[in-house]
Design an enzyme around this catalytic site. Structure first.
Site, PDB file in Angstrom:
ATOM      1  N   SER A  97      37.609  33.415  34.111  1.00 46.97           N
ATOM      2  CA  SER A  97      36.815  34.627  34.464  1.00 46.97           C
ATOM      3  C   SER A  97      37.570  35.732  34.591  1.00 46.97           C
ATOM      4  O   SER A  97      37.206  36.965  34.536  1.00 46.97           O
ATOM      5  CB  SER A  97      36.087  34.355  35.843  1.00 46.97           C
ATOM      6  OG  SER A  97      36.943  34.131  36.957  1.00 46.97           O
ATOM      7  N   LEU A 119      42.209  27.474  43.526  1.00 40.05           N
ATOM      8  CA  LEU A 119      43.511  27.293  43.777  1.00 40.05           C
ATOM      9  C   LEU A 119      43.876  26.728  45.067  1.00 40.05           C
ATOM     10  O   LEU A 119      44.925  26.280  45.354  1.00 40.05           O
ATOM     11  CB  LEU A 119      44.061  29.017  43.894  1.00 40.05           C
ATOM     12  CG  LEU A 119      44.151  29.626  42.695  1.00 40.05           C
ATOM     13  CD1 LEU A 119      44.748  31.315  42.948  1.00 40.05           C
ATOM     14  CD2 LEU A 119      44.875  29.097  41.631  1.00 40.05           C
ATOM     15  N   ALA A 172      45.382  32.382  36.912  1.00 42.31           N
ATOM     16  CA  ALA A 172      44.575  32.822  38.046  1.00 42.31           C
ATOM     17  C   ALA A 172      45.488  32.898  39.296  1.00 42.31           C
ATOM     18  O   ALA A 172      46.355  32.270  39.588  1.00 42.31           O
ATOM     19  CB  ALA A 172      43.654  31.595  38.366  1.00 42.31           C
ATOM     20  N   LYS A 218      53.518  37.553  44.457  1.00 44.04           N
ATOM     21  CA  LYS A 218      53.906  37.117  42.830  1.00 44.04           C
ATOM     22  C   LYS A 218      55.202  36.678  43.211  1.00 44.04           C
ATOM     23  O   LYS A 218      55.506  35.749  42.365  1.00 44.04           O
ATOM     24  CB  LYS A 218      53.666  38.426  42.397  1.00 44.04           C
ATOM     25  CG  LYS A 218      52.316  39.011  41.840  1.00 44.04           C
ATOM     26  CD  LYS A 218      51.328  37.648  41.331  1.00 44.04           C
ATOM     27  CE  LYS A 218      51.341  37.188  40.054  1.00 44.04           C
ATOM     28  NZ  LYS A 218      50.493  36.116  39.415  1.00 44.04           N
TER      29      LYS A 218
END
Ligand code: NAP
Length: 338
Positions: free
Chosen positions: A11, A60, A80, A157
């Site tokens: 998505s 996740l 994702a 990240k």
């Protein structure tokens, strides 16, 4: 080369362009979304050969669905990760799903015998915590998550990429792991549900900015980011590689000038005057989102993609085209009032 590949987060903005390119190049794609109720909507945006694309439900934060989603695949693109528009209540809201999701995807990929695992990291894992004096960055640099400029997304990240690299070294040295580290991703939109990265262009168009803060970013086009993922999935000898996906560093005033010049009357609300730093700092007292970017004032975080160009022959398009394509689609989709 084509085969069967799993792409997480179908998505999402980058994943959508990646899925389109993979199917156009002959791949069959399995993708995950959190809830299969959205399958028809996402298929509608992607507008690809439906027989080449299968959807699976996977989050996740849960083991459910990952094994089925990767069955029969040889390659994985793990895209994702949370990228919210608003400041999270706690850093862990982003760090935990980013890290746990990456480790979960790796575990299931290894169990499924995946040969090549490409993960979408970010320049956020490279260019923070080095002090204002350092302005140019490459894949050799790593963000210091303990520095004051490492906000929640930056930490998420960095921690996720580090954890993934450590996990592969310890548990799956035979699986080729490589990251793509994009800068600010712009470009055309599929639908009104767009990535947070396009918010800066929307704010310039809708007149919500009283002036131009002295902020800058390296811009890259979503189509070029998708293309770099495909190169990482298919090129030889990718084990351990890390590739910055970035175009030139631009100040917001340069982006605004491109919009003004390229959009004509549609760019009438784009500000032209500089917003002094002290005014941004005062606004930050009242607005937590502005508080998050105050530390970015005057910063140059110029990340070089020379490595991807040298090793993979990757090329980037003119950032003017990406900026104007973003703006025209934001206007076409009615996301700003004229
Ligand atoms: P996006 O459109 O917001 O896509 C994020 C994707 O992650 C969505 O599919 C989202 O699913 C999924 N996701 C988030 N939390 C999840 C969870 N708990 N379980 C399952 N799926 C979850 O953003 P994007 O720009 O395409 O970003 C994709 C990747 O590129 C991310 O890893 C991001 O950090 C990285 N990146 C983006 C940029 C940029 O400027 N856009 C720059 C550098 C790196 P839902 O649709 O269900 O929310």
């Amino acid at each position: 080369m084509a085969g069967q590949v799993f792409v997480s987060g179908g998505s999402g903005y980058i994943a959508g362009f990646l899925i389109r390119q993979l199917i156009a190049e002959g791949w069959s794609v399995n993708t995950s979304i959190r809830n299969l109720d959205r399958e028809a909507e996402v298929r509608g945006w992607l507008n690809v050969d439906n027989s080449k694309l299968k959807f699976f439900a996977a989050d996740l934060m849960s083991d459910e669905g990952w094994a089925e989603a990767m069955a029969g695949c040889t390659h994985v693109a793990h895209v994702a990760s949370p990228l919210p528009a608003n400041k999270p209540k706690s850093d862990d809201e982003l760090i935990v799903p980013a890290r746990e999701g990456a480790l979960r995807a790796l575990r299931f990929a290894h169990a499924a015998g995946i040969k090549r695992f490409v993960m979408t990291s970010s320049v956020a894992a490279i260019a923070y915590g080095h002090g204002k004096a350092k302005q140019h960055f490459t894949e050799a640099d790593w963000t210091d998550v303990n520095s004051p400029d490492a906000y929640a997304y930056v930490k998420s990240k960095t921690i996720a990429e580090r954890a993934a690299r450590d996990w592969v070294a310890a548990n799956a040295p035979d699986m080729e792991y490589v990251t793509v580290n994009p800068s600010l991703v712009l470009g055309p939109l599929f639908a009104a549900d767009f990535s947070t990265s396009l918010e800066a262009i929307k704010k310039l168009l809708d007149g919500s900015l009283p002036g131009l803060p002295n902020l800058g970013f390296s811009v890259v086009d979503v189509r070029d980011v998708a293309d770099l993922h495909v190169r990482c999935l298919t090129a030889a000898n990718m084990a351990g590689e890390r590739f910055v996906a970035a175009g030139p560093f631009l100040w917001m005033r340069e982006v605004a000038a491109i919009l003004k010049e390229g959009l004509g009357p549609d760019g009438k609300k784009v500000p032209t005057r500089r917003l002094p730093n002290f005014l941004v700092r005062i606004s930050a007292l009242f607005d937590p989102l502005i508080r998050q970017i105050v530390g970015e004032l005057d910063n140059v975080r110029d990340t070089s993609a020379q490595h991807a160009k040298d090793v993979l022959g990757w090329q980037t398009r003119d950032p003017k085209a990406s900026i104007l394509d973003t703006a025209r689609d934001i206007i076409r989709l009615g996301l700003v009032k004229s």
